[in-house]
Design an enzyme around this catalytic site. Structure first.
Site, PDB file in Angstrom:
ATOM      1  N   ASP A 101     -11.506  -6.400  10.422  1.00  0.00           N
ATOM      2  CA  ASP A 101     -10.973  -7.695  10.898  1.00  0.00           C
ATOM      3  C   ASP A 101     -11.859  -8.340  11.519  1.00  0.00           C
ATOM      4  O   ASP A 101     -12.646  -9.166  11.971  1.00  0.00           O
ATOM      5  CB  ASP A 101     -10.097  -7.835  11.389  1.00  0.00           C
ATOM      6  CG  ASP A 101      -9.574  -7.163  12.469  1.00  0.00           C
ATOM      7  OD1 ASP A 101      -9.469  -6.165  13.150  1.00  0.00           O
ATOM      8  OD2 ASP A 101      -7.571  -6.894  12.484  1.00  0.00           O
TER       9      ASP A 101
ATOM     10  N   ASP B 290       1.049  -0.819  -0.046  1.00  0.00           N
ATOM     11  CA  ASP B 290      -0.431  -0.002  -0.537  1.00  0.00           C
ATOM     12  C   ASP B 290       0.834   1.482  -0.123  1.00  0.00           C
ATOM     13  O   ASP B 290       0.355   1.955  -0.207  1.00  0.00           O
ATOM     14  CB  ASP B 290      -1.158  -0.109   1.473  1.00  0.00           C
ATOM     15  CG  ASP B 290      -2.456  -0.202   0.689  1.00  0.00           C
ATOM     16  OD1 ASP B 290      -2.399  -0.604  -0.276  1.00  0.00           O
ATOM     17  OD2 ASP B 290      -3.045   0.475   1.398  1.00  0.00           O
TER      18      ASP B 290
END
EC number: 2.4.1.-
Length: 729
Positions: A443, A152
């Site tokens: 998550d 990223d």
């Protein structure tokens, strides 16, 4: 791509033996239930005492303090009840990998491994490629294994490091397979065998050192060797001249194609940096995961997905087969959506200075969550079913594999479009498909929604830890990490995905309470802060908050304190910790709740009011040399100015001043009654002792890791001001 006949079929279909076994230890659980019932009875007695004594011969100030203590103790009691959900029904999973081998042979499902990185400075490329190399050497058929690195940061340096790793993998993977190497991270293995390498290992070590030197030289100089740019021109040409980490197009390169029909006996290796533009929100790690899901579906489309943080290398190459024992079991495995391994670390000090291992969490609480329907998805070390994370509900028929519907020679530009920053517009990605958006702990919320679709999860904690990462090596890093976690969990609690109402009727009550244990971290900061401050200030002022030691009402207070402390210590030792480790854990328990969780709570409230937005903070994976040495010696590291340190410093000095004043009063015989104030002496005294490393950092140390002088001065002034004001009330 995968052929239509490439389905997962047992080699020995008549073999009906289960691939894993679930066990319970009923005797120990029953004993604990009796113990917890006795604690709860005493908690109720404490509540009755507070109610009964609230109006007895007290001033308005006394009654107000008494009422606040009562409210705080109600919170403590109810939160303690919530935490019992993860201890009342623990289960242990035992996989049988030998049965898996007999039943399936090498005809195992395709496995795609997602490794995520975001910053080449905080997460050095050499650390990242060690993780990548460790999973390329897993005990798994290489033609069925693919490793994807999501960068990223869009860093040429990270891409260069991966090209070097791709070359080294041609030596490393066969070496690991031939000699059954464990762990499969080159750095970890070679450092553990530094003094006993044979000739074959010496040759591999030489190649690794050369590779590491090239990567570190490129990082130090800030430029890529020209020969590498020429050799991997197809990859480097995808970077625009004006590309930055926040503004660049999609970069996709298959460095190794290890699928069937190719001669290279190492797994497929793919680099991906999704498109980023300033005007489009990139959704942090969740966005990276979803881009990986789409891109990998057109390249290898593994039915099983393992996701890892860039520092979590494979320490046990057999763990993959252990997870498949759960997911491929014909009877119970069909209801399991994901298999979670614990987050463990290889750089934790002997006594775990910062409580990073969370021993009780991984050895006790997650076992209890598993018994209630499954553990949380914690974002790393997790094996997912691809179709489930992409939205399939439990009971729905499995769709035809994407890989059966696509062509071998799909144009790279068509695949790159799947990682563009506009692809997800007007789609269900981040909502009903893939990893959820809008929360710092994407998550946890993703795992919750999967379980609310009817699926269960399973927890595996093998004796040989499956994956090992890098724990924070200074106090500030740890507090920042915990701040993000507590903020995200509390956001879940206040959102439409709150386990209380979203999970009602979909998951068990025990699992709802298990989620609440973590979702209530942030608000739990207020009762702890109030209790510690009021106890000290009232000791300073001579206001008793607890019954006399000679009173029968002292018994429930004493029992809860002693029993909970003794059980906490016994539990920690049973989990493999040390006494000093337990003491460090108690200190971190206090610091997290009075700083990280407090700021996480305030951040969430500010976000609800529209004052601020959530941010994803990356934890540094490296430390400077002097700080690393202090960490090894278990010397607490401060070193930076932080509002959280100001809170800790002020509370610590307040405890010290109040305790010193009370002791002076006791010695002089001027109003100091141990029988009346005994419990306040004990609580404040323990707070002073537990803060000893803090006092050293503020007042005694001279190294770079000490508390900054500005924080020390402010803390002392604030604490003295509070005591001075109270003295005149």
């Amino acid at each position: 791509m995968v052929n239509k006949d490439d389905r997962i079929r047992p080699v020995h279909e008549a073999d009906g033996e289960p691939l894993f076994e679930t066990r319970r230890r009923t005797g120990r659980v029953i004993a604990y239930r009796f113990f917890s019932a006795s604690v709860f009875v005493c908690i109720c007695l404490i509540w009755f005492y507070r109610i009964g004594e609230i109006g007895d011969n007290r001033t308005v100030l006394d009654r107000l303090i008494w009422f606040v203590m009562f409210i705080v103790e109600i919170w403590f009691g109810l939160y303690w009840v919530v935490t019992q959900s993860s201890r009342w029904n623990p289960v242990w999973r035992f996989p049988f990998s030998d049965r898996l081998s007999r039943r399936y042979g090498s005809d195992l499902p395709r496995l795609d491994v997602f490794v995520c990185t975001a910053d080449p400075v905080i997460e050095p490329p050499l650390l990242v490629v060690n993780t990548v190399l460790s999973v390329t050497a897993l005990d798994y058929p290489p033609e069925k294994l693919a490793v994807y690195l999501s960068d990223d940061g869009g860093s040429e340096l990270t891409f260069y490091a991966l090209t070097e790793a791709a070359e080294f993998a041609k030596t490393w993977v066969p070496f690991c397979k031939k000699f059954n190497v464990e762990p499969t991270s080159p750095a970890a293995y070679l450092s553990s065998k530094a003094n006993c390498l044979d000739s074959a290992a010496e040759e591999v070590a030489k190649l690794y050192r050369e590779m590491a030197a090239r990567i570190e030289t490129a990082a130090r100089l800030g430029r890529i060797p020209e020969e590498a740019r020429v050799k991997y021109g197809d990859g480097f040409s995808q970077w625009d001249a004006d590309a930055t980490r926040r503004n660049h197009g999609t970069i996709l390169q298959v460095l190794v194609d290890g699928r069937e029909g190719n001669t290279i006996a190492i797994p497929t290796l793919v680099y991906l940096s999704r498109e980023k533009r300033p005007q489009h929100h990139h959704n942090f790690k969740a966005g990276a995961m979803n881009a990986l899901l789409r891109v990998s579906s057109k390249i290898t489309c593994g039915k099983i997905i393992l996701n890892l943080d860039c520092d979590m290398y494979a320490n046990n190459s057999k763990s993959t087969r252990d997870a498949l024992c759960i997911l491929l079991d014909e009877k119970e495995g069909k209801e399991i959506a994901f298999v979670q391994f614990p987050q463990c670390f290889d750089n934790v000090t002997r006594n775990d200075l910062y409580g990073s291992m969370m021993r009780v969490g991984i050895d006790v609480e997650f076992l209890g969550l598993d018994g209630n329907g499954g553990p949380l998805y914690i974002g790393t070390g997790c094996f997912h079913r691809r179709d489930v994370i992409c939205g399939r509900k439990y009971g729905e028929e499995e769709e035809e594999e994407e890989s059966e519907r696509i062509h071998e020679n799909l144009e790279p530009e068509m695949i790159k479009a799947l990682a563009s920053c506009t692809y997800e517009e007007n789609t269900q990605w981040g909502k009903e498909m893939g990893v959820k958006y809008g929360c710092p702990v994407e998550d946890v919320i993703t795992g919750l929604t999967i379980q609310c679709r009817g699926w269960k999860s399973a927890y595996l904690n093998p004796e040989k830890q499956a994956f090992l990462g890098v724990a924070p090596t200074n106090l500030h890093q740890m507090l920042v990490q915990q701040r993000r976690w507590s903020e995200g969990d509390f956001q879940i609690m206040l959102s439409k995905y709150s386990p209380v109402w979203y999970g009602k009727g979909k998951i068990s009550l025990g699992l709802i309470l298990g989620y609440c244990c973590y979702c209530l971290w942030a608000p739990s900061s207020l009762p702890v802060l109030i209790y510690s401050v009021l106890t000290s200030l009232c000791l300073f002022k001579g206001i008793p908050l607890f019954p006399k030691v000679s009173s029968s009402w002292f018994i429930p207070f004493g029992y809860v304190t002693v029993a909970a402390t003794a059980y906490s210590l016994a539990e920690f030792l049973w989990c493999g910790g040390t006494f000093r480790g337990w003491w460090n854990e108690q200190r971190m328990w206090l610091y997290r709740r009075t700083s990280s969780f407090l700021f996480g709570f305030m951040d969430t409230i500010k976000k609800l009011l529209g004052v601020s937005e959530s941010a994803f903070v990356i934890t540094a994976k490296v430390a400077e040399e002097e700080a690393a040495e202090r960490y090894k010696e278990e010397v607490m590291e401060f070193g930076v100015e932080s509002p959280m340190f100001l809170v800790l410093g002020t509370l610590g000095m307040l405890n010290l001043f109040c305790f010193a004043a009370a002791v002076a009063r006791l010695v002089s015989g001027d109003g100091g009654d141990l029988k009346t104030m005994g419990m306040q002496f004990v609580i404040t005294g323990v707070l002073v002792v537990i803060n000893w490393p803090l006092y050293k950092g503020m007042l005694l140390r001279q190294d770079k890791g000490k508390m900054p002088m500005s924080v020390t001065v402010k803390s002392v002034v604030l604490a003295l001001s509070a005591c001075t004001c109270l003295a005149f009330l």
